[in-house]
Write a protein that holds these residues in place. Structure first.
Motif, PDB file in Angstrom:
ATOM      1  N   THR A  91     -12.015  24.498  -8.003  1.00  0.00           N
ATOM      2  CA  THR A  91     -10.927  25.066  -7.207  1.00  0.00           C
ATOM      3  C   THR A  91     -10.953  24.439  -5.810  1.00  0.00           C
ATOM      4  N   ASP A  92      -9.819  24.547  -5.140  1.00  0.00           N
ATOM      5  CA  ASP A  92      -9.693  24.058  -3.768  1.00  0.00           C
ATOM      6  C   ASP A  92     -10.183  22.610  -3.649  1.00  0.00           C
ATOM      7  N   ALA A  93      -9.705  21.766  -4.556  1.00  0.00           N
ATOM      8  CA  ALA A  93     -10.162  20.380  -4.595  1.00  0.00           C
ATOM      9  C   ALA A  93      -9.366  19.523  -3.622  1.00  0.00           C
ATOM     10  N   THR A  94     -10.059  18.637  -2.932  1.00  0.00           N
ATOM     11  CA  THR A  94      -9.436  17.636  -2.074  1.00  0.00           C
ATOM     12  C   THR A  94     -10.074  16.288  -2.383  1.00  0.00           C
ATOM     13  N   ALA A  95      -9.306  15.219  -2.178  1.00  0.00           N
ATOM     14  CA  ALA A  95      -9.848  13.886  -2.439  1.00  0.00           C
ATOM     15  C   ALA A  95      -8.960  12.846  -1.790  1.00  0.00           C
ATOM     16  N   ASP A  96      -9.567  11.735  -1.415  1.00  0.00           N
ATOM     17  CA  ASP A  96      -8.858  10.544  -0.960  1.00  0.00           C
ATOM     18  C   ASP A  96      -9.197   9.424  -1.932  1.00  0.00           C
ATOM     19  N   LEU A  97      -8.184   8.860  -2.563  1.00  0.00           N
ATOM     20  CA  LEU A  97      -8.387   7.816  -3.558  1.00  0.00           C
ATOM     21  C   LEU A  97      -7.625   6.567  -3.147  1.00  0.00           C
ATOM     22  N   LEU A  98      -8.231   5.413  -3.374  1.00  0.00           N
ATOM     23  CA  LEU A  98      -7.585   4.140  -3.076  1.00  0.00           C
ATOM     24  C   LEU A  98      -7.746   3.210  -4.269  1.00  0.00           C
ATOM     25  N   THR A  99      -6.606   2.792  -4.828  1.00  0.00           N
ATOM     26  CA  THR A  99      -6.671   1.860  -5.955  1.00  0.00           C
ATOM     27  C   THR A  99      -6.928   0.456  -5.429  1.00  0.00           C
ATOM     28  N   THR A 100      -7.682  -0.321  -6.203  1.00  0.00           N
ATOM     29  CA  THR A 100      -7.974  -1.716  -5.873  1.00  0.00           C
ATOM     30  C   THR A 100      -7.638  -2.573  -7.076  1.00  0.00           C
ATOM     31  N   ASP A 101      -7.878  -3.874  -6.962  1.00  0.00           N
ATOM     32  CA  ASP A 101      -7.560  -4.775  -8.069  1.00  0.00           C
ATOM     33  C   ASP A 101      -8.362  -4.444  -9.324  1.00  0.00           C
ATOM     34  N   ASP A 102      -9.571  -3.905  -9.146  1.00  0.00           N
ATOM     35  CA  ASP A 102     -10.422  -3.674 -10.314  1.00  0.00           C
ATOM     36  C   ASP A 102     -10.792  -2.210 -10.517  1.00  0.00           C
ATOM     37  N   GLY A 103     -10.191  -1.293  -9.747  1.00  0.00           N
ATOM     38  CA  GLY A 103     -10.557   0.103  -9.967  1.00  0.00           C
ATOM     39  C   GLY A 103     -10.040   1.020  -8.890  1.00  0.00           C
TER      40      GLY A 103
ATOM     41  N   ALA B 213      -2.530   1.803  -4.076  1.00  0.00           N
ATOM     42  CA  ALA B 213      -2.087   3.148  -3.703  1.00  0.00           C
ATOM     43  C   ALA B 213      -3.227   3.882  -3.010  1.00  0.00           C
ATOM     44  N   GLU B 214      -2.858   4.592  -1.954  1.00  0.00           N
ATOM     45  CA  GLU B 214      -3.806   5.453  -1.242  1.00  0.00           C
ATOM     46  C   GLU B 214      -3.328   6.887  -1.437  1.00  0.00           C
ATOM     47  N   MET B 215      -4.172   7.688  -2.096  1.00  0.00           N
ATOM     48  CA  MET B 215      -3.772   9.037  -2.495  1.00  0.00           C
ATOM     49  C   MET B 215      -4.622  10.087  -1.788  1.00  0.00           C
ATOM     50  N   HIS B 216      -3.945  11.057  -1.249  1.00  0.00           N
ATOM     51  CA  HIS B 216      -4.613  12.193  -0.596  1.00  0.00           C
ATOM     52  C   HIS B 216      -4.228  13.444  -1.377  1.00  0.00           C
ATOM     53  N   LEU B 217      -5.226  14.017  -2.083  1.00  0.00           N
ATOM     54  CA  LEU B 217      -4.949  15.111  -3.005  1.00  0.00           C
ATOM     55  C   LEU B 217      -5.424  16.449  -2.473  1.00  0.00           C
ATOM     56  N   LYS B 218      -4.622  17.449  -2.775  1.00  0.00           N
ATOM     57  CA  LYS B 218      -5.033  18.839  -2.602  1.00  0.00           C
ATOM     58  C   LYS B 218      -4.587  19.579  -3.851  1.00  0.00           C
TER      59      LYS B 218
ATOM     60  N   LEU C 204       0.861  -1.181   0.000  1.00  0.00           N
ATOM     61  CA  LEU C 204       0.000   0.000   0.000  1.00  0.00           C
ATOM     62  C   LEU C 204       0.900   1.235   0.000  1.00  0.00           C
ATOM     63  N   LEU C 205       0.842   1.960  -1.112  1.00  0.00           N
ATOM     64  CA  LEU C 205       1.621   3.194  -1.256  1.00  0.00           C
ATOM     65  C   LEU C 205       0.737   4.374  -0.874  1.00  0.00           C
ATOM     66  N   THR C 206       1.139   5.078   0.162  1.00  0.00           N
ATOM     67  CA  THR C 206       0.386   6.235   0.640  1.00  0.00           C
ATOM     68  C   THR C 206       1.003   7.500   0.072  1.00  0.00           C
ATOM     69  N   TRP C 207       0.192   8.246  -0.687  1.00  0.00           N
ATOM     70  CA  TRP C 207       0.664   9.463  -1.362  1.00  0.00           C
ATOM     71  C   TRP C 207       0.041  10.703  -0.725  1.00  0.00           C
ATOM     72  N   GLN C 208       0.842  11.719  -0.596  1.00  0.00           N
ATOM     73  CA  GLN C 208       0.354  13.071  -0.322  1.00  0.00           C
ATOM     74  C   GLN C 208       0.654  13.873  -1.589  1.00  0.00           C
ATOM     75  N   ILE C 209      -0.414  14.308  -2.269  1.00  0.00           N
ATOM     76  CA  ILE C 209      -0.274  14.915  -3.600  1.00  0.00           C
ATOM     77  C   ILE C 209      -0.754  16.364  -3.545  1.00  0.00           C
ATOM     78  N   ARG C 210       0.083  17.244  -4.046  1.00  0.00           N
ATOM     79  CA  ARG C 210      -0.254  18.658  -4.118  1.00  0.00           C
ATOM     80  C   ARG C 210      -0.043  19.125  -5.556  1.00  0.00           C
ATOM     81  N   SER C 211      -0.956  19.986  -6.010  1.00  0.00           N
ATOM     82  CA  SER C 211      -0.810  20.486  -7.370  1.00  0.00           C
ATOM     83  C   SER C 211      -1.430  21.879  -7.470  1.00  0.00           C
ATOM     84  N   PRO C 212      -0.751  22.808  -8.094  1.00  0.00           N
ATOM     85  CA  PRO C 212      -1.359  24.120  -8.332  1.00  0.00           C
ATOM     86  C   PRO C 212      -2.377  24.067  -9.464  1.00  0.00           C
ATOM     87  N   GLU C 213      -2.217  23.107 -10.353  1.00  0.00           N
ATOM     88  CA  GLU C 213      -3.074  23.072 -11.539  1.00  0.00           C
ATOM     89  C   GLU C 213      -3.058  21.659 -12.117  1.00  0.00           C
ATOM     90  N   LEU C 214      -4.247  21.057 -12.210  1.00  0.00           N
ATOM     91  CA  LEU C 214      -4.342  19.681 -12.675  1.00  0.00           C
ATOM     92  C   LEU C 214      -5.352  19.613 -13.816  1.00  0.00           C
TER      93      LEU C 214
END
Length: 809
Positions: A581-593, A564-569, A514-524
């Motif tokens: 704007t000001d988007a946040t999300a928690d994403l977790l990849t699985t075997d099928d999605g 992967a477990e992703m925490h986005l801002k 399980l890869l835990t990501w902290q993701i930041r982006s000014p523009e996606l």
């Protein structure tokens, strides 16, 4: 002729004649006193023999030992008293020649100057109890000690030679077996006060040189030839031997040896061997089979300088001897199982005594490569000290360093994971790995890998990244990823990540990673990541079916099976016409999605929250979303989502603000388009200060029922409705629409393509001034005052028909 010369010649001739007469006399003496002389020889030799000594015959040789008398002893046999039990004859010589000092012979004594042994077998045997047939030689003589007058001076051998002699040392207790076929051994000896010195020439075939017969022989079936210098010191009990050079096979060796004969409980020896510019396979062929088998899995293309130290004892039971081998390799191609290393240079060391006092077996052996430099698949590398420890269960360790253009990784990764261009890579890791079938297997690494300013084409997702930087740090069992900058098109992503227990899971359970990501982006820009909608392009089946011990093959396997477990801002999110704007999300990849949680963003002056899941399939990706929309601008909202697949009802028909709760499933293509007629679920809408503009179904009804009212611009101050979506059919639960043009009660089914059947109850009174009524009861009473039309809009034979609703009650 001068008188003095005549006298000198006469004297010389007289001396020669005298010597000849003496030799003739000695020969005649031996001939006519053969039995007596043979008895004297037997008695002389028997002084040192405690067993059986048999001399079959004896005859003199006049010229062979000139000026000494030469005796040829034929069919000489020496056996110890235990011969009947072990059946090993110490000496069996067909031709045993002895040169005897002539003058000593006439005095009635035997002084042996030269021994020549031909066509003989010498067998030094020791049984499993430690008894040796060399016991035939007496250790002392009490009679001599008690009565020194009866002893004769010790025999000092001046010359010796052997030819066609088999020499064997068979020690069953210490598991040692030495067997040599002596073509020629010829030398001279002197006797200084300290002991003796010898110079001799050796030409033998080494049939066996097994310091441990359980493991096999060194220099087996190799021809040995060289000139030796040897010496013995009585005070120290040491024999020193050197030969420069000794030819073993076709290769010359410099050898020095010391045999400590006085050591207890058994003699000790040390042999130092130096070979300059010898080929790898020729060197490995000189070692014991258990070592040769390992070394022959490898090869070095150019000659190398080798030294070898052999240290052991003849009677030891520790499995010796101790070996210490060094090698210097320069600019060679090295072949190892499964790979080739180019332009390699290093200093190598082999020892079978890696841990002191642990014995000399394979389990205590080690190979060290010091200062290793080379290239592998175009990747330059250095290993300051690489080691392979325990040849029974080998473990490889070392510090691996490399710096190279990132594009060179393409040779290493091939076409399974990614392609690199521009930038550079820097690797500094310490590795530990099992060696299975002589291949590095499942390496565990600690340290860091850095990529700087490189372009990456991530093949499984068809994703192109520009000007990227990545740092991978192996800390304990964890993988820490930091200082990561990824750019694809206009999107810039900064990431920090971590995988706990990474090294334990990488090979054994990649599905648990399980890869835990902290993701930041000014523009996606989401359109640049549409490759993640499609199913991952996997590596060939042979590499992805099971875990691989190869780090590169396993990387593809881990990327396919890990999660992967992703925490986005993200400051700004773009997707086609959508902007958040000001988007946040928690994403977790699985075997099928992908599981989508805690999504929050600002859009169209409102706010969206979302949870759900995206399930990947072949060209069609299914999603299930629960969404809360709060006070968004309807026109912008519908435009951003491409009208949610609706064609008759678009953002151009709407004004006002929307709040909604949805529980929807549907499909989206790999290109990110909503699949027509794929939506299913429930939709609760709440409109405020809305307007319905030029909505054709109502315009058509208005033309029929209200030809003089403006139904193209209907303001709706408030509307709450519930809808059920099923493919291209939208069920409208009973809905009261209060607008500036008319009030309408709506219920039925709206078909996006066909199947529309909607019931409309329309009071004909003008509700234009209803907004002034504040009393809800009065407003409800007036809603149906006057004439109410009951109309049905339905599809029939592919055409929309509008008429009276005959089913109204």
């Amino acid at each position: 002729m001068p008188k003095w010369l005549k006298i000198s010649l006469k004297i010389f001739a007289g001396l020669v004649l005298l010597i000849v007469l003496i030799l003739v006399g000695a020969t005649l003496y031996i001939t006519f006193n053969k039995a007596k002389v043979l008895k004297m020889v037997n008695e002389q030799l028997d002084k040192s023999v405690d067993g059986t000594l048999v001399i079959g015959d004896m005859k003199p040789n006049f010229f062979r030992g000139f000026p000494d008398v030469s005796l040829t002893l034929q069919d000489v046999i020496v056996r110890d008293k235990q011969y009947s039990r072990h059946q090993h004859t110490l000496l069996n010589a067909k031709d045993f020649s002895v040169s005897i000092n002539t003058m000593a012979l006439f005095k009635g004594t035997i002084d042996i100057n030269h021994i020549d042994i031909r066509s003989a077998a010498i067998d030094l045997f020791t049984d499993s109890t430690g008894y040796s047939n060399t016991a035939v030689f007496k250790k002392d003589n009490k009679k001599v000690k008690d009565n020194p007058s009866e002893s004769s001076s010790s025999t000092q051998l001046k010359k010796f030679s052997l030819s066609n002699v088999t020499f064997t040392v068979d020690d069953r207790k210490a598991h040692k077996l030495f067997n040599f076929a002596v073509n020629e051994l010829k030398g001279k000896m002197t006797y200084p006060d300290s002991g003796w010195r010898a110079n001799f020439h050796l030409d033998v075939l080494a049939k066996s040189m097994a310091f441990n017969s359980l493991r096999g022989s060194f220099i087996k079936n190799q021809q040995l030839e060289g000139d030796f210098v040897a010496g013995y010191n009585e005070k120290t009990g040491k024999v020193n031997i050197s030969v420069l050079p000794l030819n073993i096979g076709k290769d010359p060796f410099k050898i020095n040896a010391v045999f400590a004969t006085a050591d207890k409980p058994s003699p000790h020896f040390t042999i130092n061997i130096v070979a300059d510019q010898i080929m790898w396979r020729r060197a490995s062929a000189l070692l014991a089979p258990n070592i040769t088998t390992v070394l022959n899995q490898f090869n070095i293309s150019k000659p190398m300088d080798v030294t070898c130290n052999i240290d052991g004892s003849f009677g030891g039971t520790d499995g010796g001897p101790k070996l210490y081998v060094t090698a210097k390799v320069k600019d060679s191609k090295i072949t190892i199982p499964g790979a080739e290393l180019d332009s390699c240079s290093f200093n190598g060391v082999f020892t079978n005594n890696y841990i002191k006092d642990k014995g000399f077996g394979d389990d205590n052996s080690a190979i060290k490569l010091i200062g290793l430099k080379g290239t592998y698949n175009h990747l330059p590398f250095t290993i300051d000290t690489g080691s392979i420890i325990n040849l029974e269960k080998p473990i490889a360790t070392g510090n691996f360093k490399s710096n190279f253009p990132a594009a060179d990784l393409n040779y290493f990764l091939q076409d399974d994971v990614a392609k690199f261009s521009n930038g550079e890579a820097d690797i500094n890791v310490r590795y530990t790995a099992d060696v299975v079938n002589y291949k590095i297997n499942k390496p565990v690494i600690k340290g860091a890998i850095h990529l700087k300013n490189t372009d990456i084409y991530y093949l499984p997702r068809n994703l192109k990244l520009k000007n990227n930087s990545i740092s991978l740090n192996f800390v304990g069992n964890d993988l820490v990823l930091n200082n990561i900058r990824l750019q694809t098109g206009q999107s810039i992503v900064n990431m920090e990540g971590r995988v706990n227990n990474f090294l334990n899971l990488y090979y054994n359970a990649p599905e648990k990673i399980l890869l835990t990501w902290q993701i930041r982006s000014p523009e996606l820009h989401l359109a640049e990541f549409l490759g993640f909608l499609a199913q991952r392009k996997t590596a060939p089946a042979k590499k992805s079916q099971a875990n691989s011990g190869n780090v590169v093959d396993q990387l593809s396997n881990v990327l396919a099976r890990g999660k992967a477990e992703m925490h986005l801002k993200v400051n700004k999110v773009y997707y086609r016409k959508f902007l958040a704007t000001d988007a946040t999300a928690d994403l977790l990849t699985t075997d099928d999605g992908i599981i989508i949680q805690n999504v929050g963003l600002k859009h169209a002056n409102g706010y969206l929250k979302m949870n759900g899941k995206m399930m990947q399939g072949n060209s069609l990706n299914r999603f299930a979303l629960n969404t809360v929309v709060s006070n968004v601008n309807m026109r912008e909202f519908f435009m951003a989502f491409n009208n949610f697949g609706l064609k008759d009802f678009t953002y151009e028909n709407l004004k006002g603000y929307l709040s909604a709760k949805t529980s929807i499933t549907g499909g989206v293509t790999d290109a990110g388009d909503l699949v027509p007629r794929s939506l299913n679920g429930n939709l609760d809408l709440s409109l405020r200060n809305a307007a319905l503009i030029d909505f054709k179904p109502l315009v058509n009804v208005g033309r029929f029922a209200f030809p003089f009212r403006d139904v193209k611009n209907i303001s709706i101050p408030k509307l709450d409705g519930h809808f059920v979506v099923n493919g291209d059919m939208i069920t409208i639960k009973p809905l009261e629409i209060s607008s500036s043009v008319l009030n309408i009660d709506v219920a039925g089914v709206y078909g996006l393509t066909k199947g529309t059947d909607i019931a409309l109850d329309i009071p004909l009174r003008n509700p234009g001034k209803d907004s002034l009524i504040t009393d809800k009861a009065e407003l409800a009473k007036k809603r149906y005052k006057g004439i109410v039309l009951h109309i049905r809009a339905h599809e029939e034979n592919g055409k929309m028909k509008i008429g009276w609703n005959k089913n109204h009650k």
